[in-house]
Design an enzyme around this catalytic site. Structure first.
Site, mmCIF file in Angstrom:
data_model
loop_
_atom_site.group_PDB
_atom_site.id
_atom_site.type_symbol
_atom_site.label_atom_id
_atom_site.label_comp_id
_atom_site.label_asym_id
_atom_site.label_seq_id
_atom_site.Cartn_x
_atom_site.Cartn_y
_atom_site.Cartn_z
ATOM 1 N N ASP A 134 0.854 -1.192 0.000
ATOM 2 C CA ASP A 134 0.000 0.000 0.000
ATOM 3 C C ASP A 134 0.892 1.245 0.000
ATOM 4 O O ASP A 134 1.705 1.425 0.906
ATOM 5 C CB ASP A 134 -0.858 -0.042 1.278
ATOM 6 C CG ASP A 134 -1.811 1.126 1.391
ATOM 7 O OD1 ASP A 134 -2.765 1.029 2.169
ATOM 8 O OD2 ASP A 134 -1.601 2.151 0.707
ATOM 9 N N ILE A 135 0.755 2.063 -0.984
ATOM 10 C CA ILE A 135 1.620 3.248 -1.102
ATOM 11 C C ILE A 135 1.411 4.187 0.084
ATOM 12 O O ILE A 135 2.349 4.919 0.464
ATOM 13 C CB ILE A 135 1.381 3.963 -2.445
ATOM 14 C CG1 ILE A 135 2.566 4.903 -2.762
ATOM 15 C CG2 ILE A 135 0.054 4.741 -2.464
ATOM 16 C CD1 ILE A 135 2.617 5.380 -4.190
ATOM 17 N N ASN A 192 -6.636 13.043 -10.398
ATOM 18 C CA ASN A 192 -7.321 13.488 -11.625
ATOM 19 C C ASN A 192 -7.163 15.003 -11.679
ATOM 20 O O ASN A 192 -6.702 15.616 -10.724
ATOM 21 C CB ASN A 192 -8.798 13.071 -11.639
ATOM 22 C CG ASN A 192 -9.578 13.663 -10.488
ATOM 23 O OD1 ASN A 192 -9.656 14.870 -10.320
ATOM 24 N ND2 ASN A 192 -10.111 12.794 -9.651
ATOM 25 N N GLY A 218 -9.269 4.621 -5.766
ATOM 26 C CA GLY A 218 -7.919 4.067 -5.936
ATOM 27 C C GLY A 218 -6.871 4.707 -5.036
ATOM 28 O O GLY A 218 -7.106 4.976 -3.856
ATOM 29 N N VAL A 219 -5.705 4.966 -5.635
ATOM 30 C CA VAL A 219 -4.596 5.588 -4.893
ATOM 31 C C VAL A 219 -5.030 6.936 -4.327
ATOM 32 O O VAL A 219 -4.794 7.261 -3.161
ATOM 33 C CB VAL A 219 -3.387 5.790 -5.844
ATOM 34 C CG1 VAL A 219 -2.319 6.651 -5.206
ATOM 35 C CG2 VAL A 219 -2.800 4.458 -6.254
ATOM 36 N N ASP A 220 -5.729 7.711 -5.165
ATOM 37 C CA ASP A 220 -6.185 9.065 -4.792
ATOM 38 C C ASP A 220 -7.038 8.991 -3.530
ATOM 39 O O ASP A 220 -6.814 9.705 -2.538
ATOM 40 C CB ASP A 220 -7.005 9.620 -5.955
ATOM 41 C CG ASP A 220 -7.077 11.144 -5.960
ATOM 42 O OD1 ASP A 220 -7.736 11.684 -6.859
ATOM 43 O OD2 ASP A 220 -6.478 11.781 -5.079
ATOM 44 N N VAL A 249 -8.281 2.863 -12.842
ATOM 45 C CA VAL A 249 -9.456 3.509 -13.474
ATOM 46 C C VAL A 249 -9.131 3.976 -14.894
ATOM 47 O O VAL A 249 -9.958 3.885 -15.805
ATOM 48 C CB VAL A 249 -9.920 4.715 -12.611
ATOM 49 C CG1 VAL A 249 -10.913 5.601 -13.337
ATOM 50 C CG2 VAL A 249 -10.492 4.224 -11.291
ATOM 51 N N TYR A 250 -7.899 4.431 -15.099
ATOM 52 C CA TYR A 250 -7.560 5.000 -16.417
ATOM 53 C C TYR A 250 -7.208 3.952 -17.469
ATOM 54 O O TYR A 250 -6.892 4.293 -18.614
ATOM 55 C CB TYR A 250 -6.474 6.058 -16.262
ATOM 56 C CG TYR A 250 -6.969 7.394 -15.714
ATOM 57 C CD1 TYR A 250 -8.320 7.584 -15.402
ATOM 58 C CD2 TYR A 250 -6.112 8.453 -15.497
ATOM 59 C CE1 TYR A 250 -8.785 8.782 -14.896
ATOM 60 C CE2 TYR A 250 -6.560 9.661 -14.988
ATOM 61 C CZ TYR A 250 -7.907 9.821 -14.696
ATOM 62 O OH TYR A 250 -8.358 11.029 -14.194
HETATM 63 N N1 APR Z 1 -1.319 1.593 -3.011
HETATM 64 C C1 APR Z 1 -0.672 1.286 -4.165
HETATM 65 N N2 APR Z 1 -1.302 1.088 -5.334
HETATM 66 C C2 APR Z 1 -2.651 1.202 -5.334
HETATM 67 C C3 APR Z 1 -3.402 1.526 -4.179
HETATM 68 C C4 APR Z 1 -2.678 1.728 -2.978
HETATM 69 N N3 APR Z 1 -3.289 2.026 -1.818
HETATM 70 N N4 APR Z 1 -4.731 1.576 -4.528
HETATM 71 C C5 APR Z 1 -4.796 1.277 -5.836
HETATM 72 N N5 APR Z 1 -3.561 1.044 -6.335
HETATM 73 C C6 APR Z 1 -3.156 0.691 -7.706
HETATM 74 C C7 APR Z 1 -4.216 0.133 -8.611
HETATM 75 O O1 APR Z 1 -4.334 -1.268 -8.415
HETATM 76 C C8 APR Z 1 -3.624 0.472 -9.976
HETATM 77 O O2 APR Z 1 -2.696 -0.519 -10.369
HETATM 78 O O3 APR Z 1 -2.759 1.912 -8.318
HETATM 79 C C9 APR Z 1 -2.849 1.771 -9.741
HETATM 80 C C10 APR Z 1 -3.503 3.032 -10.301
HETATM 81 O O4 APR Z 1 -4.904 2.901 -10.173
HETATM 82 P P1 APR Z 1 -5.862 4.173 -9.843
HETATM 83 O O5 APR Z 1 -5.683 4.558 -8.441
HETATM 84 O O6 APR Z 1 -7.223 3.791 -10.326
HETATM 85 O O7 APR Z 1 -5.270 5.370 -10.718
HETATM 86 P P2 APR Z 1 -5.402 5.670 -12.277
HETATM 87 O O8 APR Z 1 -5.594 4.428 -13.090
HETATM 88 O O9 APR Z 1 -4.245 6.563 -12.582
HETATM 89 O O10 APR Z 1 -6.768 6.497 -12.379
HETATM 90 C C11 APR Z 1 -6.813 7.789 -11.804
HETATM 91 O O11 APR Z 1 -8.752 7.236 -10.524
HETATM 92 O O12 APR Z 1 -8.934 7.370 -8.253
HETATM 93 C C12 APR Z 1 -9.208 8.022 -9.422
HETATM 94 O O13 APR Z 1 -9.126 10.326 -8.811
HETATM 95 C C13 APR Z 1 -8.456 9.310 -9.534
HETATM 96 O O14 APR Z 1 -9.702 10.018 -11.445
HETATM 97 C C14 APR Z 1 -8.456 9.519 -11.021
HETATM 98 C C15 APR Z 1 -8.270 8.100 -11.551
#
Ligand code: APR
Length: 169
Positions: A10-11, A24, A32-34, A125-126
């Site tokens: 977990d980051i 975003n 997700g990470v955000d 998500v992206y």
């Molecule tokens: N720690 C590490 N990696 C994570 C975590 C975490 N806690 N949560 C999710 N991930 C991974 C996901 O499994 C994926 O491989 O991070 C990667 C990126 O996924 P997203 O968080 O969905 O980011 P992204 O694909 O760049 O989409 C961004 O998603 O959350 C929204 O606000 C954000 O609109 C933006 C979009």
């Protein structure tokens, strides 16, 4: 010389100078990470994001760019927010995803951050294919002149970890 390390986890649990957020353009949070960063980092992060929107980023943070805020309650000093490209929309053009990594390192250098944790940007998500994103991420970090000593890719699951391990060798 920048060392690239891989961690499966977990980051938001990393002890580093800066944590990169897969944000975003609104900078106002998401899933997700955000979502995890804002949840664990607390309201101080969103407060600074709101100030950024009220000042230099009135129209939001453009894809491929990066901006720093406090890390709030995370075990880090800063969060570097960057907006990854959406695979469907950007047709797999690697330049914007490469820019996320290059710009995040540029901001890290401005801050004096020496250890930086990156998620697998755009692979959730992206919708970016994991293997291609790993190739772009590792290639870009290796090609970027930076004072950052450790770039730690923090991968959420085995599939992501394996994809990055295949690139790092
Ligand atoms: N720690 C590490 N990696 C994570 C975590 C975490 N806690 N949560 C999710 N991930 C991974 C996901 O499994 C994926 O491989 O991070 C990667 C990126 O996924 P997203 O968080 O969905 O980011 P992204 O694909 O760049 O989409 C961004 O998603 O959350 C929204 O606000 C954000 O609109 C933006 C979009």
């Amino acid at each position: 010389m920048t060392t690239i390390t891989l961690v499966q986890g977990d980051i938001t649990a990393q002890s580093v100078d800066a944590v990169v957020n897969a944000a975003n353009s609104s900078l106002l949070g998401g899933s997700g990470v955000d979502g995890a960063i804002h949840r664990r980092g607390g309201p101080a992060i969103l407060e600074e994001c709101r100030k950024l929107r009220a000042s230099s980023y009135g129209r939001g943070l453009p894809t491929g760019q990066a901006v720093a805020t406090t890390a709030g309650a995370l075990d880090a000093r800063w969060v570097i927010h960057t907006v990854g490209p959406v695979y469907e929309a950007d047709g797999g053009d690697p330049s914007l995803l490469a820019s996320c990594h290059r710009e995040s390192l540029r901001v890290a250098d401005e801050l004096g951050a020496r250890t930086v944790a990156f998620p697998a940007i755009s692979t959730g998500v992206y919708g970016w294919p994991m293997e291609d994103a790993a190739r772009i991420a590792v290639t870009t970090v290796r090609a970027t002149e930076t004072a950052v000593e450790e770039v730690r890719f923090v991968l959420f699951d085995e599939r992501a970890y394996a994809a990055f391990a295949a690139q790092v060798g």
